[in-house]
Design a protein around this motif. Structure first.
Motif, short mmCIF file in Angstrom:
data_model
loop_
_atom_site.label_atom_id
_atom_site.label_comp_id
_atom_site.label_asym_id
_atom_site.label_seq_id
_atom_site.Cartn_x
_atom_site.Cartn_y
_atom_site.Cartn_z
N GLY A 1 -21.23 12.20 28.33
CA GLY A 1 -20.34 13.46 27.96
C GLY A 1 -19.06 12.94 27.17
N PHE A 2 -18.47 11.80 27.97
CA PHE A 2 -17.02 11.35 27.22
C PHE A 2 -17.23 11.17 25.95
CE2 PHE A 2 -13.83 8.19 26.35
CZ PHE A 2 -12.77 8.61 27.03
N HIS A 3 -18.37 10.31 25.57
CA HIS A 3 -18.74 9.88 24.08
C HIS A 3 -19.15 11.15 23.24
CE1 HIS A 3 -18.96 5.55 25.60
NE2 HIS A 3 -17.74 5.85 25.04
N LEU A 4 -19.77 11.86 23.68
CA LEU A 4 -20.29 13.05 23.00
C LEU A 4 -18.96 14.00 22.67
CD1 LEU A 4 -22.34 14.93 21.48
CD2 LEU A 4 -22.89 15.76 23.86
N PHE A 5 -18.22 14.21 23.78
CA PHE A 5 -16.87 14.93 23.28
C PHE A 5 -16.23 14.50 22.32
CE2 PHE A 5 -12.60 15.66 23.85
CZ PHE A 5 -12.35 17.08 24.04
N GLU B 1 -17.26 12.59 19.68
CA GLU B 1 -17.83 12.70 18.75
C GLU B 1 -17.71 14.17 17.92
OE1 GLU B 1 -22.11 11.33 16.50
OE2 GLU B 1 -21.62 10.78 18.71
N LEU B 2 -18.22 15.08 18.91
CA LEU B 2 -17.88 16.41 18.50
C LEU B 2 -16.40 16.99 18.01
CD1 LEU B 2 -19.90 18.25 21.29
CD2 LEU B 2 -20.54 17.92 19.08
N LYS B 3 -15.56 16.19 18.59
CA LYS B 3 -14.03 16.46 18.31
C LYS B 3 -13.69 15.82 16.79
CE LYS B 3 -9.61 16.72 20.25
NZ LYS B 3 -8.72 16.44 21.65
N HIS B 4 -14.33 14.42 16.81
CA HIS B 4 -14.30 13.82 15.35
C HIS B 4 -14.99 14.40 14.26
CE1 HIS B 4 -14.17 10.46 12.74
NE2 HIS B 4 -15.41 10.43 12.44
N LEU B 5 -15.98 15.30 14.67
CA LEU B 5 -16.60 16.10 13.32
C LEU B 5 -16.28 17.43 13.44
CD1 LEU B 5 -20.28 15.05 14.64
CD2 LEU B 5 -19.18 14.42 12.51
N ASN B 6 -15.00 17.82 14.19
CA ASN B 6 -14.49 19.13 14.21
C ASN B 6 -15.13 20.19 14.79
OD1 ASN B 6 -11.80 20.52 13.80
ND2 ASN B 6 -12.71 21.29 11.80
N HIS B 7 -16.26 19.73 15.48
CA HIS B 7 -17.17 20.90 16.11
C HIS B 7 -16.32 21.32 17.28
CE1 HIS B 7 -20.19 19.98 13.57
NE2 HIS B 7 -20.78 18.83 14.05
N ILE B 8 -15.36 20.40 17.70
CA ILE B 8 -14.50 20.95 18.80
C ILE B 8 -12.95 20.87 18.37
CG2 ILE B 8 -13.50 20.31 21.08
CD1 ILE B 8 -16.07 19.59 22.26
N ASN B 9 -12.26 21.91 18.35
CA ASN B 9 -10.95 21.81 17.83
C ASN B 9 -9.99 22.46 18.87
OD1 ASN B 9 -11.12 24.64 17.39
ND2 ASN B 9 -11.90 24.29 15.44
N ASP B 10 -8.98 22.67 18.53
CA ASP B 10 -7.71 23.13 19.27
C ASP B 10 -8.02 24.70 19.73
OD1 ASP B 10 -6.25 20.80 19.43
OD2 ASP B 10 -5.24 21.62 17.93
N VAL C 1 -15.27 22.84 28.97
CA VAL C 1 -15.13 22.59 30.37
C VAL C 1 -16.22 21.46 30.43
CG1 VAL C 1 -16.11 23.62 32.41
CG2 VAL C 1 -14.78 25.27 30.71
N PHE C 2 -15.69 20.68 31.35
CA PHE C 2 -16.54 19.42 31.89
C PHE C 2 -17.23 19.67 33.02
CE2 PHE C 2 -15.09 16.17 28.83
CZ PHE C 2 -16.02 15.30 28.67
#
Length: 561
Positions: free
Chosen positions: A74-78, A80-89, A94-95
């Motif tokens: 999950g650490f690396h998936l988070f 990656e999703l942040k890098h691709l802007n699928h997760i933003n501010d 929730v972990f």
């Protein structure tokens, strides 16, 4: 006039993504979400499926399990999703994890999720926590939106208004933390100091202590900062954050040796962060710690597996660091590391397309191995058509080429590459600070010192046997410059200086070198025989070694101020 802020997404329109490899988790979470009025719930059982869903739409909530799949945690998936802007501010994250080891918790805290739930999950607690997180999104929407766009002054305006609302009292702790973040972002450290001091009257949260310490360090109020640091390093909830804070502080003060020690501790407590391991690698190089350099890059390769950071370059960098270490060791150890490097290089070459993709870089690595095996003629054949160009090469590719030229005695090519690399690094980032310092150091050493550590040690041995003490001294002094923590070089240097002292008075420079070697030996683990020789040499020369306590880290800055 305040900017018009878009309305928050209504609860019934929120979209939630649950990423976990256990069906039961999806059932429990989906049921709880439906109960509190959220109908748009998507499920992913592995990283690949999660990314496909994120490509189709932006989610408001992401619930992410640490053990999401066999190929990616999950650490690396988070990341990656942040890098691709699928997760933003604006995404609430929730972990989920059944594991609660300090190392894992530190890594998760560093990602700054909105919440962290420990499995097995209980439905009534899921409902209450989700309801709370939704309320946070709605009630603090204006403040969070302003922080997201970097308008910290306006964010504080809304935050201070919300602190006066008794109906929002359950969110006041969260609001107070965001105000502290805004003050630090605005670099108003004096106000931040007063603010965190006020909070400490009624709060004992880790972030309050860290905020006050950061404010004090930024103002160079070191005596009080030292007292706080001493306390925070004893607390499990603040130890990791304090080491990270100290590392950045000492980097900015260009005290890279102390920064390196802090970064090592931070990396030990939260080992998965690739960027931190990269900084650790850069600091290890700057501090001539070749074993630390290899350890850092090995960690990078280990924790980058199946992440966005994974690449053949990481494997190549492990091989390069192995060769760097081999250049400074004795014959037996050199051979062991060389065999390891050759074996890993062969494995890399066997991978599909590697020879065409990394052909030049592989040849440079081969040339360096041949130099270490004293087969410079074959190395020259591999390097003869290579220019000092850095075009199309990464910094690591260029540095390795520079080292190959240096080991072959091609000094002009070597210095030319270093000059080009320095021009590529600009700004006031960590990279420019640490790497530029490293490149300056390399320029001085590579232009003034024509041989490797191994060659210098061999030359010193021959000169000493022939009773040419001053040439032996010069050889060992250069070797210690390249490998300043090498206790065997320091002991040999002290031995030669003792012999010079018996024949003649030492110059000021020679006495200074003797003290430097003695200090290395006094801070190293030695065998009984080595310690006896060290003490014997120190006594004969009459050295007085400064025994300043290096553990008093902030105090060292005070003494240098």
């Amino acid at each position: 006039m305040l900017e018009k802020i878009p309305a928050p997404t209504p609860r019934e329109e929120l979209h939630v993504l649950v990423i976990d490899n256990q069906g039961l988790v999806h059932d429990v979470v989906a049921s709880a979400l439906h109960e509190i009025g959220i109908k748009n719930v998507s499920s992913a059982f592995n990283a690949f499926h999660a990314k496909r869903l994120c490509e189709a739409r932006q989610f408001d909530f992401v619930l992410l399990s640490f053990n999401v799949s066999h190929d990616k945690d999950g650490f690396h998936l988070f990341e990656e999703l942040k890098h691709l802007n699928h997760i933003n501010d604006t995404t609430t994250v929730v972990f989920l994890s059944a594991e609660t080891s300090p190392e894992l918790v530190n890594c998760i805290v560093e990602l700054q999720p909105d919440d962290f739930w420990v499995k097995p999950l209980q439905r009534n607690k899921i409902e209450s926590r989700l309801d709370y997180l939704i309320q946070v999104r709605l009630k603090l929407h204006k403040m969070l939106y302003c922080m997201q766009i970097g308008d910290y002054s306006t964010a504080m305006y809304y935050a201070e208004r919300q602190l006066k609302d008794a109906l929002l009292s359950e969110y006041h702790t969260r609001i107070k933390r965001l105000i502290g973040d805004c003050l630090l972002q605005l670099r108003d450290y004096e106000t931040a100091e007063d603010y965190f001091r006020g909070l400490l009257q009624s709060m004992d949260h880790a972030w309050v202590h860290i905020g006050l310490t950061r404010s004090l360090l930024r103002q160079d109020e070191l005596e009080e900062a030292q007292l706080l640091v001493d306390d925070l390093l004893q607390r499990p909830d603040t130890r990791f954050l304090t080491y990270d804070l100290l590392a950045q502080y000492f980097i900015e003060k260009e005290q890279f040796d102390i920064a390196y020690e802090q970064m090592k501790e931070a990396s030990r407590l939260a080992p998965r962060n690739i960027e931190r391991n990269k900084r650790l690698w850069d600091l290890a190089r700057l501090n001539h710690d070749k074993k630390g350099q290899l350890s850092a890059v090995q960690n990078m390769a280990k924790f980058a597996k199946n992440s966005i950071h994974d690449s053949p370059q990481l494997t190549l960098n492990v091989i390069r660091s192995t060769i760097d270490l081999a250049t400074s060791l004795g014959n037996t150890e050199t051979e062991r590391y060389l065999q390891k490097a050759e074996s890993e290089l062969e494995e890399l070459k066997q991978q599909k397309g590697m020879q065409s993709q990394l052909g030049e870089q592989i040849d440079v690595v081969k040339a360096r191995v041949l130099c270490l095996r004293d087969d410079k003629r074959s190395a020259e054949k591999l390097m003869k058509d290579r220019s000092a160009s850095t075009e199309g090469l990464s910094m690591e590719d260029s540095l390795d080429k520079m080292k190959a030229f240096h080991e072959l005695g091609m000094r002009e090519h070597c210095v030319s590459i270093l000059d080009k690399l320095r021009k590529q690094i600009e700004g006031d980032t960590f990279t420019s600070q640490v790497v530029n310092e490293y490149l300056n150091q390399e320029s001085i050493e590579r232009s003034e010192i024509q041989f490797t550590t191994k060659e210098l040690k061999q030359m010193a041995t021959v000169n000493y046997k022939e009773n040419r003490l001053n040439p032996a001294y010069n050889n060992l002094l250069q070797a210690l410059t390249l490998s300043p923590k090498d206790k065997q070089i320091a002991l040999s240097l002290l031995k030669v200086i003792t012999q010079i002292h018996l024949d003649d008075n030492l110059s000021d420079e020679q006495m200074k070198s003797a003290k430097r070697a003695a200090k290395v030996l006094l801070s190293s683990e030695l065998s009984t025989t080595q310690a006896e020789k060290r003490d014997q040499y120190i006594k004969r020369i009459g050295i007085e070694v400064d025994d300043t306590n290096a553990a008093d880290l902030v105090g060292m800055v005070v003494s240098k101020a």
